[in-house]
Structure formats: structure tokens, C-alpha cells
Design a protein around this motif. Sequence first.
Motif, PDB file in Angstrom:
ATOM      1  N   TYR A 106       0.979  -1.398   0.051  1.00 35.88           N
ATOM      2  CA  TYR A 106      -0.121   0.120   0.047  1.00 35.88           C
ATOM      3  C   TYR A 106       0.882   1.206  -0.058  1.00 35.88           C
ATOM      4  O   TYR A 106       0.653   2.411  -0.606  1.00 35.88           O
ATOM      5  CB  TYR A 106      -1.121   0.135   1.263  1.00 35.88           C
ATOM      6  N   LEU A 107       1.739   1.235   0.774  1.00 32.66           N
ATOM      7  CA  LEU A 107       2.813   2.293   0.695  1.00 32.66           C
ATOM      8  C   LEU A 107       3.709   2.704  -0.574  1.00 32.66           C
ATOM      9  O   LEU A 107       3.743   3.721  -1.047  1.00 32.66           O
ATOM     10  CB  LEU A 107       3.879   2.086   1.845  1.00 32.66           C
ATOM     11  N   GLN A 108       4.012   1.534  -1.015  1.00 30.63           N
ATOM     12  CA  GLN A 108       4.828   1.283  -2.379  1.00 30.63           C
ATOM     13  C   GLN A 108       3.935   1.918  -3.414  1.00 30.63           C
ATOM     14  O   GLN A 108       4.430   2.566  -4.388  1.00 30.63           O
ATOM     15  CB  GLN A 108       4.993   0.065  -2.576  1.00 30.63           C
ATOM     16  N   ARG A 109       2.485   1.675  -3.423  1.00 30.99           N
ATOM     17  CA  ARG A 109       1.555   2.140  -4.437  1.00 30.99           C
ATOM     18  C   ARG A 109       1.804   3.950  -4.510  1.00 30.99           C
ATOM     19  O   ARG A 109       1.652   4.592  -5.305  1.00 30.99           O
ATOM     20  CB  ARG A 109       0.222   2.123  -4.072  1.00 30.99           C
ATOM     21  N   LEU A 110       2.036   4.457  -3.487  1.00 28.02           N
ATOM     22  CA  LEU A 110       2.154   5.799  -3.388  1.00 28.02           C
ATOM     23  C   LEU A 110       3.572   6.299  -3.764  1.00 28.02           C
ATOM     24  O   LEU A 110       3.773   7.457  -4.696  1.00 28.02           O
ATOM     25  CB  LEU A 110       1.825   6.337  -1.843  1.00 28.02           C
ATOM     26  N   ILE A 111       4.654   5.539  -3.339  1.00 23.09           N
ATOM     27  CA  ILE A 111       6.113   5.788  -3.794  1.00 23.09           C
ATOM     28  C   ILE A 111       6.050   5.526  -5.259  1.00 23.09           C
ATOM     29  O   ILE A 111       6.744   6.327  -5.900  1.00 23.09           O
ATOM     30  CB  ILE A 111       7.053   4.914  -2.884  1.00 23.09           C
ATOM     31  N   VAL A 112       5.588   4.691  -5.664  1.00 23.71           N
ATOM     32  CA  VAL A 112       5.749   4.208  -7.220  1.00 23.71           C
ATOM     33  C   VAL A 112       4.904   5.581  -8.109  1.00 23.71           C
ATOM     34  O   VAL A 112       5.520   5.579  -9.148  1.00 23.71           O
ATOM     35  CB  VAL A 112       5.079   2.972  -7.603  1.00 23.71           C
ATOM     36  N   ILE A 113       4.341   6.350  -7.659  1.00 26.34           N
ATOM     37  CA  ILE A 113       3.636   7.499  -8.370  1.00 26.34           C
ATOM     38  C   ILE A 113       4.731   8.838  -8.248  1.00 26.34           C
ATOM     39  O   ILE A 113       4.915   9.278  -9.089  1.00 26.34           O
ATOM     40  CB  ILE A 113       2.273   7.912  -7.565  1.00 26.34           C
ATOM     41  N   SER A 114       5.156   8.819  -6.860  1.00 30.24           N
ATOM     42  CA  SER A 114       5.728  10.125  -6.648  1.00 30.24           C
ATOM     43  C   SER A 114       7.284  10.153  -7.164  1.00 30.24           C
ATOM     44  O   SER A 114       7.925  10.983  -7.837  1.00 30.24           O
ATOM     45  CB  SER A 114       5.764  10.686  -5.244  1.00 30.24           C
ATOM     46  N   THR A 115       8.039   8.791  -6.653  1.00 29.36           N
ATOM     47  CA  THR A 115       9.349   8.699  -7.044  1.00 29.36           C
ATOM     48  C   THR A 115       9.550   8.925  -8.579  1.00 29.36           C
ATOM     49  O   THR A 115      10.640   9.749  -8.794  1.00 29.36           O
ATOM     50  CB  THR A 115       9.954   7.648  -6.441  1.00 29.36           C
ATOM     51  N   PRO A 116       9.182   8.014  -9.455  1.00 25.53           N
ATOM     52  CA  PRO A 116       9.339   8.232 -10.966  1.00 25.53           C
ATOM     53  C   PRO A 116       9.084   9.463 -11.511  1.00 25.53           C
ATOM     54  O   PRO A 116       9.820   9.941 -12.310  1.00 25.53           O
ATOM     55  CB  PRO A 116       8.537   6.943 -11.557  1.00 25.53           C
ATOM     56  N   LEU A 117       7.896  10.254 -10.818  1.00 29.56           N
ATOM     57  CA  LEU A 117       7.668  11.465 -11.489  1.00 29.56           C
ATOM     58  C   LEU A 117       8.559  12.479 -11.006  1.00 29.56           C
ATOM     59  O   LEU A 117       9.079  13.321 -11.889  1.00 29.56           O
ATOM     60  CB  LEU A 117       6.221  11.833 -10.526  1.00 29.56           C
ATOM     61  N   ILE A 118       9.307  12.524  -9.855  1.00 23.32           N
ATOM     62  CA  ILE A 118      10.209  13.403  -9.589  1.00 23.32           C
ATOM     63  C   ILE A 118      11.473  13.209 -10.579  1.00 23.32           C
ATOM     64  O   ILE A 118      12.300  14.292 -11.002  1.00 23.32           O
ATOM     65  CB  ILE A 118      10.633  13.333  -8.262  1.00 23.32           C
ATOM     66  N   LEU A 119      11.832  11.827 -10.587  1.00 27.12           N
ATOM     67  CA  LEU A 119      12.958  11.703 -11.605  1.00 27.12           C
ATOM     68  C   LEU A 119      12.842  11.726 -13.038  1.00 27.12           C
ATOM     69  O   LEU A 119      13.815  12.085 -13.574  1.00 27.12           O
ATOM     70  CB  LEU A 119      13.492  10.075 -11.144  1.00 27.12           C
ATOM     71  N   LEU A 120      11.462  11.989 -13.434  1.00 21.56           N
ATOM     72  CA  LEU A 120      11.291  12.138 -14.848  1.00 21.56           C
ATOM     73  C   LEU A 120      11.682  13.375 -14.878  1.00 21.56           C
ATOM     74  O   LEU A 120      12.074  13.967 -16.117  1.00 21.56           O
ATOM     75  CB  LEU A 120       9.948  11.715 -15.056  1.00 21.56           C
ATOM     76  N   VAL A 121      11.069  14.373 -14.199  1.00 15.65           N
ATOM     77  CA  VAL A 121      11.478  15.721 -14.100  1.00 15.65           C
ATOM     78  C   VAL A 121      12.859  16.058 -14.073  1.00 15.65           C
ATOM     79  O   VAL A 121      13.488  16.914 -14.972  1.00 15.65           O
ATOM     80  CB  VAL A 121      10.808  16.630 -12.921  1.00 15.65           C
ATOM     81  N   ALA A 122      13.564  15.533 -13.279  1.00 19.57           N
ATOM     82  CA  ALA A 122      15.198  15.740 -13.220  1.00 19.57           C
ATOM     83  C   ALA A 122      15.771  15.227 -14.309  1.00 19.57           C
ATOM     84  O   ALA A 122      16.740  15.976 -14.934  1.00 19.57           O
ATOM     85  CB  ALA A 122      15.479  14.903 -12.099  1.00 19.57           C
ATOM     86  N   ALA A 123      15.300  14.006 -15.084  1.00 19.41           N
ATOM     87  CA  ALA A 123      15.817  13.601 -16.336  1.00 19.41           C
ATOM     88  C   ALA A 123      15.210  14.384 -17.279  1.00 19.41           C
ATOM     89  O   ALA A 123      16.280  14.681 -18.280  1.00 19.41           O
ATOM     90  CB  ALA A 123      15.187  12.072 -16.705  1.00 19.41           C
ATOM     91  N   GLY A 124      14.192  15.036 -17.528  1.00 19.61           N
ATOM     92  CA  GLY A 124      13.998  15.889 -18.520  1.00 19.61           C
ATOM     93  C   GLY A 124      14.692  17.178 -18.680  1.00 19.61           C
ATOM     94  O   GLY A 124      14.677  17.861 -19.612  1.00 19.61           O
ATOM     95  N   SER A 125      15.252  17.584 -17.488  1.00 13.05           N
ATOM     96  CA  SER A 125      15.841  18.532 -17.439  1.00 13.05           C
ATOM     97  C   SER A 125      17.337  18.765 -18.232  1.00 13.05           C
ATOM     98  O   SER A 125      17.884  19.654 -18.363  1.00 13.05           O
ATOM     99  CB  SER A 125      15.970  19.206 -15.853  1.00 13.05           C
ATOM    100  N   GLN A 126      17.564  17.255 -18.332  1.00 11.69           N
ATOM    101  CA  GLN A 126      19.040  16.994 -19.116  1.00 11.69           C
ATOM    102  C   GLN A 126      18.766  16.552 -20.465  1.00 11.69           C
ATOM    103  O   GLN A 126      19.408  17.137 -21.478  1.00 11.69           O
ATOM    104  CB  GLN A 126      19.825  16.060 -18.422  1.00 11.69           C
ATOM    105  N   SER A 127      17.728  15.961 -20.635  1.00 12.30           N
ATOM    106  CA  SER A 127      17.453  15.392 -22.031  1.00 12.30           C
ATOM    107  C   SER A 127      16.052  14.868 -22.184  1.00 12.30           C
ATOM    108  O   SER A 127      15.616  13.783 -21.359  1.00 12.30           O
ATOM    109  CB  SER A 127      18.408  14.164 -22.291  1.00 12.30           C
ATOM    110  N   LEU A 128      15.297  15.429 -23.184  1.00 12.48           N
ATOM    111  CA  LEU A 128      14.039  15.148 -23.299  1.00 12.48           C
ATOM    112  C   LEU A 128      13.971  13.910 -23.862  1.00 12.48           C
ATOM    113  O   LEU A 128      12.954  12.894 -23.455  1.00 12.48           O
ATOM    114  CB  LEU A 128      13.305  15.939 -24.292  1.00 12.48           C
ATOM    115  N   ILE A 129      14.687  13.325 -24.739  1.00 12.72           N
ATOM    116  CA  ILE A 129      14.849  11.908 -25.325  1.00 12.72           C
ATOM    117  C   ILE A 129      15.102  10.848 -24.298  1.00 12.72           C
ATOM    118  O   ILE A 129      14.323   9.644 -24.154  1.00 12.72           O
ATOM    119  CB  ILE A 129      16.036  11.703 -26.297  1.00 12.72           C
ATOM    120  N   ALA A 130      15.823  11.231 -23.190  1.00 10.14           N
ATOM    121  CA  ALA A 130      16.017  10.301 -22.307  1.00 10.14           C
ATOM    122  C   ALA A 130      14.878  10.133 -21.296  1.00 10.14           C
ATOM    123  O   ALA A 130      14.528   9.158 -20.878  1.00 10.14           O
ATOM    124  CB  ALA A 130      17.232  10.713 -21.311  1.00 10.14           C
TER     125      ALA A 130
END
Length: 577
Positions: free
Chosen positions: A146-170
Motif C-alpha cells: 500500500y505504501l509502495q503504491r504511493l511511492i511508485v507515483i511520486s518517485t518516478p515523477l520526480i526523477l522524470l522531471v530531473a531527467a527531462g531537465s537534461q534530455s527530453l529523449i532520455a
Amino acid sequence: MPTATDQTIKHTLKHYAQTAKRLIYLAWGLSLLSVLVLVAQSWILATLLAHWLTQSLLGAPSDSDVFVRFAPWLVVCLLLRPVLHFFKDKLAFRAGLQAASTLRADILTKITWAGEARHHYGSDGSLASGVIEQADTLSAYVGRFYLQRLIVISTPLILLVAAGSQSLIAMLILLLTAPLVPVFMILIGHATARKSREQFAALAQLSGRFLDWLRGMATLKRLQATASASDDIAHSAAAYRTRTMSVLKIAFLNTAVLELLSALSIALLAVYLGFGLIGILPWQKNVVPVAYQSALFLLLLAPEFYAPLRQLGADYHVKAQAQGAIEQLLPLLKHPDPTSDTAKQALTLPNPPAITFTQVSTATGERVRLAPISFSITQGQKVAIIGESGSGKSTLLQILLGFCAYQGDIVINDVDFKTVDMTQFRSQVAYLSQQTMLLPMSIADNLRLPNPNANDDTLWHALEQVGLKNLIAKLPNQLATPLGERGSGLSGGQQRRLAIAQLLLQDTKLWLLDEPTEHLDEQTAGEIHHLLQTLTRDKTVLWVTHHPHHLPWLDQVIALDTPTTQENIAQGSPDEQ
């Protein structure tokens, strides 16, 4: 399509998870902080590594200020993340424990409300398994899945934003490969749920059989049938072991495939970044789309991007186990709450009550457990309820205890029994069953079960009334003497007298006695008969028995008709004798 049962199971799991909502959200908050620290840590590492490689491989001028500026922050990040993870896991464990404790409390409450009707929800062994084993699956479900369901939404979203700041293709590569993990997780999850249901069914059967054989061990030894019991338990244990291994095989397969998918996804990103750094991308030849520092930063983030998805997939079998457990417990959890009807009225019995039955009957499905019967009991009357096995004698007592639904009318002191608050009424009824129910604790603690506030003088007075005072007084620890399991340490007659002392301490005016001398020898049974005759002079008594000729002091004998096949009524079970 989800069935109504699936929706109910999902709602039940969510309900118990919400009981630990505060702890779950606190753990989630710590996880968010940990991800932000991870982004900062990855960026610092990428900066330092890029600077070091630039100096070492390209011969650039040395700049020690970079290490001086960033090294302390890197140390802070490296120390802070484990601390955040520790407290997050601690909160998650407490959340799971709280949810499981709530479920256990609800199960025990429902068993209490069901009374003797608990056997409709399984044997005592399977119910014990529900309280211990199946409730534990909720702890893992809440604290992990149940906790991991929340983490699996927030963590990838934050990391996607961080990755997008360096490369949109990545970022696009991460976004497109991420769904592979949950899709495969769901495909395997359905098989896991089915296998988990089979596993818990086998566990319930094993627990029930083991407890039943254990209770009858003395009889088995006399009949020299212990080998049959051992073979039966071994067969049930083998069935449970087979189903457990089936669940584990699926869980290991799930983990292996999720690891493979994550590795392939990270490899795909690494290929793009590597080809980009040497300028051989088919659509961008001789061009470096991502700087070296950014490429290192993205490669450091990639494993952490898939880690929550991978963990959710690995924990999916935890959800399946919790679903299987709740499905087994659902009939019991749906047992009606007798305190939910605010229209119920209190019925006080300061004097022996008068009771009138008018065409009272009860049925379970197509099986009639008590044929229609009508009779009246005046105040203070002692009545014997007789009948053959299956006639519904014990069912009649269960109706008066509020543990069995019925048709017809019951009036107690001019009050309709259906309008009575059963929790309040039950506290004014003394019930003595065929089996003496004593717990493995001291004599005083057993006596205080119906009356926790009774002092020692009151206990000694009750023991004197049942003829046990001299015996208990001679024991080294007297009232503090501990009893064994099911009252071992006392003879059958002494256990019966102690149970009657409990009734005296309850101080009620209505006594329901379900063959209290059934398993005693003739001499001891006669002594108990005489004792009860003396102690029930100012009480209304219903005594269920096969043999009314042993009770000449009773005022009335009421015979129950055994349902017959000609009336299309199935014969009752032995537990209704």
C-alpha cells in the motif's frame, strides 16, 4: 471484469489501510525527501566524476575548489538517505502492525458477536488461523504494497522531471519503458491471487484438523487410532506445503522477470547515451546530444527510476496474499453488528423473568434447526428442555443468547425480544455449556472473568457455595493457583463446580444450562444436580437435557419434536444436542 466479491475485498483492504493513514503518509513524506536527496546526490557525483575525468583524460587545468565545494554536501547526502530510509521503514512497519491489530480486534469482536454461530464461519482451528496467520498478511500489505503504491507515483515523477531537465529523449525512454513493469506485474498477480486463496484454504483446513484431533487425543489413545490422526494431519500438511511452494514459485518468477525488464530498460538508456557521447546516433551523427556530466547524472538516476516499479512488482504477491486472506475472512467480517441498531431497548432483569415462546423456529438455508414450538415459563420456574439429537435444544438456548436468528415471537417480561439490546441483555444471562471453559491462568482470574471487580472475600464465598472452599484453601497458592489448558489440574466435577461459581459471581436471574452434567460420572452428576437445585431457587432456569428423570426438582418438562424427512426438514447436527 471485477466481481462484487472482488470489489468488496478491495474496499475491505482499503478500509483497514486507512486505519494507519497517518503513519503511511508520514512514511511517504520521508520517501519524497529521500528522492530529493537522491537527485542532489546524483548531480553532485556526476559533477565530481565529470570534473575528474576532464582533468585526467583531457589534461584540463586542475580545479580543487570543485571538490572542496561539493564533497561536504555529498557526505551529507550519503549519510542522510540511510537515516530517511530507516525511519520510513520503521513507520511502514508500525502502520502495518496497526492495521493488522485492527483486523484482529474486528475478527475477535465478530467471533464474540457470533457466539456458537461462529462454527458457520469455520472450525475453531481455522478461526485461530485467521486471527494469527491471515491477519499478518494485512501487515505486509499495508506496510509494503500500500505504501509502495504511493511511492511508485511520486518517485518516478520526480526523477522524470530531473531527467527531462537534461534530455527530453532520455525522459521519453524512461516514460515508454516504465509501463512494462506494472503490466507484467498485473499478469502474474492474477495467478498469485488464485494460488494464495488456495494456500489459505489449505492452511485453514490444516489448522482445523489439527485442533480437532488434538482435542480428541485422549479418545484417540483409548481407541488406538492415533496413527489415523497422524496420517490425516500429514496429508493436510502436504497439501498446504504444495500450495505454499506454488505461491513461492510465482513470486520468484515475478522477481526474476521484473529484474530482467528493468535491466533491459536501463541498458536501452545506456546505449542511447553511449552512442550519443561518441556521436554515432543514426539521426544525430557527429553530434553529442547530452553532455558527459548530464549522461552520468541520467545513468545514476535510471536504476532508482525503475526501483520503485520493480519493488511494487515484487510486492504484488503480498497484495495477492492479503486478498486471499480477506476473502477467507469476509463471511465472518460481514457478521451483523448487534449494537448498530439504535432502536434497541435495554431490558433489566432485577427479578427472575417470565418468558413466552409463540411458534418460534429457526432455519439455516434449507435446513430447519428448530421446528416451530410454543410454551410459557413463569417467573422463577425451572424448566427442562428435552428432545432427541438434532431437535434443536441447544439452538433454543442460542436464540435466547442472541446468537441465532429466529422466526416467531418471544416475549420476556412483556417486552418483544426482537427489540432488546442483546449486548446489555446477554450480560444478565448465566450460561453453562456442556464443556467447561476454563483458561490457563489462576483460579482467581478465572473466577473474575464474569465479574472483574469481585474481591477475594466474594470469591471465597462463591467457592464455599459450590463446595470448593476447603479444597482451594489447602492448595499452596490458594486462589493464585494456576490452571492448565482447559482447566487441567482439577477433576471434571471440580471444573464444573468452578464454572458454577462463575455463574454465582455473575449474579443473574436467568440461567441457561446446556447439559452441564453430560460428561460426568453418575455420582458426580448427582452432586452437581443437588448443587444446582440449591443455588437456583430464586432464578428462572432452562435446562437442556436428554434425561428429565434425573431432574425431579424441575417444575416443567418441554419436549421438542425432531424434524423428519417427511416434513422436508433436515436433521440437526450433533452440536445442537
